[in-house]
Scaffold this motif. Structure first.
Motif, mmCIF file in Angstrom:
data_model
loop_
_atom_site.group_PDB
_atom_site.id
_atom_site.type_symbol
_atom_site.label_atom_id
_atom_site.label_comp_id
_atom_site.label_asym_id
_atom_site.label_seq_id
_atom_site.Cartn_x
_atom_site.Cartn_y
_atom_site.Cartn_z
ATOM 1 N N ILE A 99 10.679 14.098 7.386
ATOM 2 C CA ILE A 99 9.421 14.506 7.491
ATOM 3 C C ILE A 99 8.422 13.368 6.616
ATOM 4 C CG2 ILE A 99 7.587 16.313 6.773
ATOM 5 C CD1 ILE A 99 9.568 18.468 7.538
ATOM 6 N N LEU A 100 9.217 13.229 5.496
ATOM 7 C CA LEU A 100 8.182 12.406 4.582
ATOM 8 C C LEU A 100 8.277 11.121 5.032
ATOM 9 C CD1 LEU A 100 9.195 13.832 1.146
ATOM 10 C CD2 LEU A 100 7.235 14.205 2.282
ATOM 11 N N GLU A 101 9.429 10.496 5.777
ATOM 12 C CA GLU A 101 9.369 9.228 6.117
ATOM 13 C C GLU A 101 8.554 9.040 7.409
ATOM 14 O OE1 GLU A 101 10.591 5.378 5.664
ATOM 15 O OE2 GLU A 101 11.299 7.252 4.407
ATOM 16 N N ALA A 134 4.924 8.747 6.143
ATOM 17 C CA ALA A 134 4.731 7.419 5.528
ATOM 18 C C ALA A 134 4.460 6.448 6.442
ATOM 19 C CB ALA A 134 6.185 7.090 4.615
ATOM 20 N N ASN A 135 5.342 6.461 7.726
ATOM 21 C CA ASN A 135 5.140 5.404 8.718
ATOM 22 C C ASN A 135 3.786 5.620 9.484
ATOM 23 O OD1 ASN A 135 7.348 4.197 8.161
ATOM 24 N ND2 ASN A 135 8.740 5.733 9.556
ATOM 25 N N GLU A 136 3.593 7.163 9.672
ATOM 26 C CA GLU A 136 2.134 7.157 10.468
ATOM 27 C C GLU A 136 0.866 6.751 9.623
ATOM 28 O OE1 GLU A 136 2.373 11.519 11.101
ATOM 29 O OE2 GLU A 136 3.763 11.400 12.885
ATOM 30 N N ASN A 137 0.994 6.936 8.275
ATOM 31 C CA ASN A 137 -0.043 6.713 7.549
ATOM 32 C C ASN A 137 -0.028 5.333 6.807
ATOM 33 O OD1 ASN A 137 -1.680 9.258 7.332
ATOM 34 N ND2 ASN A 137 0.328 9.861 7.317
ATOM 35 N N SER A 138 0.783 4.328 7.273
ATOM 36 C CA SER A 138 1.150 2.997 6.719
ATOM 37 C C SER A 138 1.311 2.936 5.253
ATOM 38 C CB SER A 138 -0.112 2.414 7.039
ATOM 39 O OG SER A 138 -0.243 2.203 8.227
ATOM 40 N N LEU A 139 2.133 3.951 4.927
ATOM 41 C CA LEU A 139 2.294 3.877 3.418
ATOM 42 C C LEU A 139 3.583 3.294 2.893
ATOM 43 C CD1 LEU A 139 1.478 7.633 2.668
ATOM 44 C CD2 LEU A 139 -0.032 5.627 2.421
ATOM 45 N N VAL A 140 4.286 2.549 3.936
ATOM 46 C CA VAL A 140 5.535 1.852 3.683
ATOM 47 C C VAL A 140 5.219 0.233 3.717
ATOM 48 C CG1 VAL A 140 7.861 1.258 4.454
ATOM 49 C CG2 VAL A 140 6.937 3.507 4.773
ATOM 50 N N THR A 141 5.502 -0.533 2.347
ATOM 51 C CA THR A 141 5.170 -1.981 2.532
ATOM 52 C C THR A 141 6.552 -2.599 2.139
ATOM 53 O OG1 THR A 141 4.923 -1.809 0.051
ATOM 54 C CG2 THR A 141 2.999 -1.247 1.407
ATOM 55 N N GLY A 142 7.509 -2.001 1.616
ATOM 56 C CA GLY A 142 8.603 -2.636 1.349
ATOM 57 C C GLY A 142 8.930 -3.130 -0.067
ATOM 58 N N ASP A 143 7.932 -2.846 -0.721
ATOM 59 C CA ASP A 143 7.981 -3.012 -2.217
ATOM 60 C C ASP A 143 7.810 -1.788 -2.988
ATOM 61 O OD1 ASP A 143 7.967 -5.069 -4.565
ATOM 62 O OD2 ASP A 143 5.997 -4.000 -4.930
ATOM 63 N N ARG A 161 1.146 1.987 -5.220
ATOM 64 C CA ARG A 161 -0.371 1.657 -5.533
ATOM 65 C C ARG A 161 -1.022 2.411 -4.109
ATOM 66 N NH1 ARG A 161 -4.095 -1.332 -3.466
ATOM 67 N NH2 ARG A 161 -2.622 -2.566 -1.936
ATOM 68 N N VAL A 162 -0.349 1.763 -3.037
ATOM 69 C CA VAL A 162 -0.976 2.434 -1.545
ATOM 70 C C VAL A 162 -0.879 4.000 -1.554
ATOM 71 C CG1 VAL A 162 -0.652 2.427 0.977
ATOM 72 C CG2 VAL A 162 -0.321 0.095 -0.380
ATOM 73 N N THR A 163 0.162 4.538 -2.046
ATOM 74 C CA THR A 163 0.141 6.061 -1.917
ATOM 75 C C THR A 163 -0.763 6.694 -2.927
ATOM 76 O OG1 THR A 163 2.804 5.805 -1.500
ATOM 77 C CG2 THR A 163 1.758 7.875 -2.096
ATOM 78 N N THR A 164 -1.037 5.976 -4.013
ATOM 79 C CA THR A 164 -1.962 6.631 -4.994
ATOM 80 C C THR A 164 -3.306 6.444 -4.573
ATOM 81 O OG1 THR A 164 -0.498 5.869 -7.107
ATOM 82 C CG2 THR A 164 -2.945 6.279 -7.335
ATOM 83 N N THR A 165 -3.529 5.391 -3.872
ATOM 84 C CA THR A 165 -4.900 5.167 -3.331
ATOM 85 C C THR A 165 -5.057 6.197 -2.300
ATOM 86 O OG1 THR A 165 -4.831 2.763 -3.680
ATOM 87 C CG2 THR A 165 -6.625 3.695 -2.033
ATOM 88 N N PHE A 166 -4.251 6.342 -1.343
ATOM 89 C CA PHE A 166 -4.157 7.350 -0.194
ATOM 90 C C PHE A 166 -4.702 8.619 -0.449
ATOM 91 C CE2 PHE A 166 -2.235 10.292 2.842
ATOM 92 C CZ PHE A 166 -2.747 10.041 3.990
ATOM 93 N N PHE A 167 -3.865 9.486 -1.575
ATOM 94 C CA PHE A 167 -3.967 10.669 -2.035
ATOM 95 C C PHE A 167 -5.056 10.992 -3.039
ATOM 96 C CE2 PHE A 167 0.706 10.990 -0.884
ATOM 97 C CZ PHE A 167 0.514 12.174 -0.015
ATOM 98 N N SER A 168 -5.473 9.909 -3.672
ATOM 99 C CA SER A 168 -6.681 9.992 -4.375
ATOM 100 C C SER A 168 -7.958 10.477 -3.681
ATOM 101 C CB SER A 168 -7.030 8.693 -5.128
ATOM 102 O OG SER A 168 -5.964 8.310 -6.152
ATOM 103 N N ASP A 169 -7.846 10.043 -2.295
ATOM 104 C CA ASP A 169 -8.997 10.483 -1.338
ATOM 105 C C ASP A 169 -8.999 12.266 -1.235
ATOM 106 O OD1 ASP A 169 -10.983 10.997 0.451
ATOM 107 O OD2 ASP A 169 -10.186 9.175 1.859
#
Length: 513
Positions: free
Chosen positions: A417-419, A422-431, A437-445
């Motif tokens: 479910i989490l994977e 992450a794919n649907e919301n572009s939260l996977v960068t490979g690093d 950083r991307v996840t923090t920005t997403f959930f800060s909204d």
């Protein structure tokens, strides 16, 4: 000069990508006027001479330089890191009034000496961490004096080398130095009136963090902090520095005692992070709502005052209108002397308006003072709540980014479910850091956090989510079983009625007489 002095050959060390000598402004001007040039060898000789006794022995309590080891940022370029290192060194040189030297090491440059030596001996060794760009900042412990005949010598100690008592002792007039203090009975000594050594160390760490964060903010990278885990309210434990020998052993596959200790500390910190996140993140939405109400209350303070002013203005117009109507009625009823009556009415109106204006001014001033007090009182709480929300959001991002770890408590279904999320919301960068950083920005909204609150609950309390899922699956299974039972009973009932009907309409057989 110093018969026990030892020499070290670092000519084969190829990862030193930059070295620089930095001077405070006043010393640089003195050296330019005296036409003196400095290099590393001359500085080393000067320091050694200054800390050697007349008998040719090095002082046992001598400190030749104070070293600062600064960790760079792998997301920045080598040139940017060098610029930040030199900025910190120059700042310290100006504050302490001493010379500083900068040596920058980059593991991606040249050949690693330990790896080369191990290869020559037929041993295998892992390459050094390419992110470990760092700098060694050496500040002399004494100031440099330039004599009239252009000779250099070591002068007085810098403020950083003073004892805590010398630093914190207050500054007194010269005429009192050496006299007896009537309260303590001791001689009065001159002090510097500075902060304590511990406070100075914290301030220096903060200076480096501020220099870094100014550049990280420009690059959109998460900031760093100089505060300890205790100051941040975290129960984490610090790891120990491996050092040269232990680091080489770990790279050769030999686990050291320090390595084992660091692994246990990392596991402990990970468990503490999960426990803190599970206990605190569940109420983050409520805290966000409360903080938003506080913010709305403060922001609407000015609107409230404005409404008060508008209401008072409307009341003033209404009163003036009523007064005008009354004046006209009285003027119509009494016409002995219209000019005298009009003058009296006008004077009364002015007095009444002046009184009302004073009352409204007092009300407005009180409302303004009350709004200011409320704003000053609530601002620290709001900042605290917002800081707590940011910290909890950061922990949510850490847990989400660590979902693939074997030590995570997520089931395979939850990981899927989490994977997918992450794919649907572009939260996977490979690093990993970029994922955080991307996840923090997403959930800060706030909108994202509210829309996907079921994901937030799953991240922070996977056990409860699994229990709810099991209950839901069990309920659906029982519902399907009940439905199948009802269908079976209904079919049986229909079959029975058909059988009775067939019996009732079947032709009767004639019996023999």
């Amino acid at each position: 000069m110093n018969p026990k002095a030892r020499s070290y050959d670092y000519t084969k060390k190829t990862d030193v990508v930059h070295s620089e000598i930095l001077l405070p402004k006043n010393l640089s001007e003195q050296l330019d006027e005296s036409d003196i040039e400095l290099d590393f060898q001359r500085i080393a000789d000067l320091v050694e001479i200054g800390e050697t006794t007349k008998r040719g022995k090095m002082k046992s309590s001598a400190r030749l330089a104070r070293e600062w080891v600064l960790c760079g940022v792998p997301e920045l370029t080598r040139a940017e890191n060098i610029e930040l290192f030199e900025q910190f060194a120059q700042q310290q040189s100006e504050e302490q009034g001493v010379l500083s030297m900068v040596f920058v090491h980059d593991p991606t440059a040249g050949d690693d000496m330990a790896t080369t030596k191990a290869a020559a001996e037929g041993k295998s060794m892992a390459a050094p961490d390419p992110r470990n760009i760092h700098a060694h900042i050496l500040l002399l412990t004494r100031k440099l004096d330039v004599s009239s005949d252009s000779l250099l010598s070591l002068g007085e100690k810098s403020d950083s080398e003073l004892s805590n008592d010398e630093r914190t002792r207050p500054v007194v007039p010269k005429k009192l130095v050496g006299t007896i203090d009537p309260e303590t009975g001791k001689k009065i000594q001159q002090g510097r009136g500075l902060c304590s050594n511990s406070e100075w160390l914290k301030n220096t760490r903060k200076q480096w963090a501020d220099i870094l964060n100014e550049r990280l903010e420009q690059k959109g990278i998460q900031p760093v902090t100089h505060k300890s885990y205790k100051d941040l309210g975290l129960t984490f434990k610090p790891t120990k520095h491996l050092g040269k020998n232990a680091s080489i052993a770990e790279r050769m596959g030999v686990q050291t005692e320090i390595g084992k200790y660091n692994e246990s500390v990392n596991r402990y910190n990970h468990n503490q992070l999960e426990q803190t996140a599970n206990s605190g993140i569940t109420s983050s939405q409520q805290q966000i709502a409360r903080s938003q109400r506080w913010i709305d209350a403060i922001s609407t303070g000015d609107a409230y005052i404005q409404r008060q002013i508008e209401q008072e203005t409307q009341q003033e117009k209404h009163v003036n209108s009523r007064i005008g109507q009354g004046v006209r009625r009285r003027a119509e009823r009494q016409r002995p002397n219209p000019y005298e009556q009009q003058l009296k009415t006008s004077a009364d109106n002015r007095k009444q308006r002046a009184t009302e204006l004073r009352e409204r001014t007092i009300i407005f001033d009180r409302a303004s003072e009350r709004a200011d007090r409320n704003a000053r009182y609530r601002k620290p709480r709001i900042n605290g709540v917002i800081g707590e929300v940011d910290r909890l959001t950061m922990k949510t991002a850490l847990l989400f980014s660590s979902r693939r770890n074997e030590s995570s408590s997520y089931t395979d279904r939850q990981k899927d479910i989490l994977e997918q999320f992450a794919n649907e919301n572009s939260l996977v960068t490979g690093d990993f850091r970029e994922d955080i950083r991307v996840t923090t920005t997403f959930f800060s909204d706030a909108d994202n956090a509210q829309t996907h609150k079921h994901i937030v609950k799953l991240i922070n309390d996977p056990e409860r989510e699994e229990q709810n899922h099991s209950k839901t699956s069990k309920f659906e299974a029982e519902s399907d079983l009940n439905k199948s039972t009802r269908d079976y009973v209904d079919n049986e009932s229909k079959t029975s009625n058909t059988a009775d009907l067939s019996v009732s309409i079947a032709p009767r057989r004639y019996r023999r007489p």
